[in-house]
Each structure stands twice: as C-alpha cells, then as structure tokens.
Scaffold this active site. Structure first.
Site, PDB file in Angstrom:
ATOM      1  N   TYR A 138      48.574  39.094  37.298  1.00  0.00           N
ATOM      2  CA  TYR A 138      47.536  39.436  36.321  1.00  0.00           C
ATOM      3  C   TYR A 138      48.002  39.193  34.893  1.00  0.00           C
ATOM      4  O   TYR A 138      47.275  38.598  34.090  1.00  0.00           O
ATOM      5  CB  TYR A 138      47.123  40.893  36.511  1.00  0.00           C
ATOM      6  N   SER A 180      43.143  41.564  27.614  1.00  0.00           N
ATOM      7  CA  SER A 180      43.709  42.847  28.033  1.00  0.00           C
ATOM      8  C   SER A 180      44.996  43.065  27.246  1.00  0.00           C
ATOM      9  O   SER A 180      45.581  42.112  26.718  1.00  0.00           O
ATOM     10  CB  SER A 180      44.035  42.798  29.537  1.00  0.00           C
TER      11      SER A 180
END
Length: 244
Positions: free
Chosen positions: A144, A131
């Site tokens: 995250y 990501s």
C-alpha cells in the site's frame, strides 16, 4: 453547458460519496463513478448528478466513462484502497497488483483522459486523495505505501508539467479515516477493521469532503498544493494515542 462540473471516482461510499454531496451543495454538477452502480444511482438522484459505471482498472470502462463526461472543471481522484497487511516475505502479488492498478494506474488513466477537458475549462482542478502512507512507511504496509508513494509522485510531477496551464493541483493525504477502507483491506473482517479505530477518534469522510470543497472554492490563482490531515490522536501512520 455553463454549470461547472466535477468528476468524483470511488463515489459509491466513504470519502467519494461525501465529496460528491459536498461539491453538489456548492453548485457543481457531479459525475459519480464506481463499480457499485446501484449505490451511485441513488446518490446521483439525491444530488442531481450523473451516475456512470466505472472500474478504474479497466481501460474500456475508463474510456466509456470519460467519453460521457461533456465538461470537466474538477477531477477528484479518490478511487483506491489497500489489501492485506503482509510483510514483504509473505507478500501476495495479486494484492500488490490490485493496489497498484487501483491507486496508481487508475489515477493515471482518469487524469490522462480528462486533462484536455480540464485545460479547456479555463480553470481546472485536480484533487488526488493519497494518504499519509504516501510520505511514510510501516511494517506490513509495503504494498500500500509503495502504491501511495507512486500515486503521490504521479500527481506531484503534474505540478511542473502543467505549469502555465489553467489547472491547479491539490494532493490531500489523510491519516486514519473511518470508512470501508479497513473492511476492504481485511477482506470483510468487520472485527479486525473495527480494531483499527478502537480507542481513538478517527476522521470521518465528511472531514475530507469539506476540505475538498474548500479547495474547490479557492480563486483561480490560489493552489493549495499539499494538505496532510490526521486525527488529533494520530502522529505517524501507525502511531496512535489509544484510550481504554
């Protein structure tokens, strides 16, 4: 088995499902793994692949899955996700554990188990979907972003450790992609999930799948090392040009 094979984790929806379809279209026999077996079986029937139950957080599940994979030319580490958006002061340790188990240790388990088969293929490829959160941080995202940073470091470390072996490695770091990602992050709150993409034109799963397909179609001497892809409406992780 002469047909080239691919393994796609987290294949029951979103990027994983789209990637499985794309690779099947390119001639791969695709092993699809996820916990939602009913969805997998339908997908496998449509693409001529093999559906196998997989929980990347469970050692026995990973062992059973990887033992069933006869040959592996391409591994797509796609399983992962986020839970919550709490600041450090209010961090939920169970959410953190889930994110690290799924994104980091899940990638480690699958990669470690399938590496011998990837090497034996003579032209292996590991694609890890991280990501933009693997390269930046944002308020409320420490669980995250830390997991994605760790997942990225795991993948990048392999680039040196496998130097000289017939295995290529590509990290794909997407920005905002409209899938079930935000729905999972916010515990099924559809309205909150929809607001993540409000006023922008986000990426869709097929955008990432086509990139993975392109990577897999390169000749053996070409390694597309890191690909960062965002919507035109996105700059950094939390910075968007929203309309309306």
């Amino acid at each position: 088995m002469s047909t080239r094979t691919a393994v796609v984790t987290g294949a029951s929806s979103g990027i994983g499902e789209a990637t499985a379809r794309q690779l099947a279209k390119q001639g791969y026999h695709v092993y699809v793994g996820a916990r939602r077996v009913d969805r997998l079986e339908q997908l496998a029937a449509e693409i001529g692949g093999t559906a196998l139950a997989l929980d990347v957080t469970d050692e026995e599940s990973v062992r059973a899955f990887t033992d069933a994979v006869e040959r592996c030319d391409v591994l797509v580490n796609n399983a992962g996700g986020a839970k919550g958006l709490a600041p450090v002061l209010e961090a939920d340790l169970d959410d953190w554990r889930w994110m690290w188990e799924t994104n980091v240790l899940g990638t480690l388990r699958l990669t470690k188990a399938l590496l011998p088969k990837l090497i034996d293929s003579g032209d292996g490829l590991i694609v890890t979907v991280t990501s933009v959160a693997a390269f930046s941080v944002y308020d409320g995202g420490s669980g995250y972003t830390s997991a994605k940073h760790a997942q990225g470091v795991l993948h990048r470390t392999l680039r040196g450790e496998l130097l000289g072996k017939p295995v290529r490695l590509t990290e794909i770091a997407p920005g905002a992609v409209e899938t079930e990602f935000s729905l999972v992050r916010f515990g099924g709150d559809a309205e909150r999930a929809a607001n993540v993409y409000k006023g922008i034109d986000p990426l869709v799963a097929q955008d990432i799948a086509e990139i993975i397909g392109f990577v897999a179609s390169r000749p053996p001497h070409v390694d597309l090392d890191t690909i960062v892809v965002k919507p035109r409406d996105q700059a950094e992780s939390g910075r968007f040009a929203r309309r309306g």
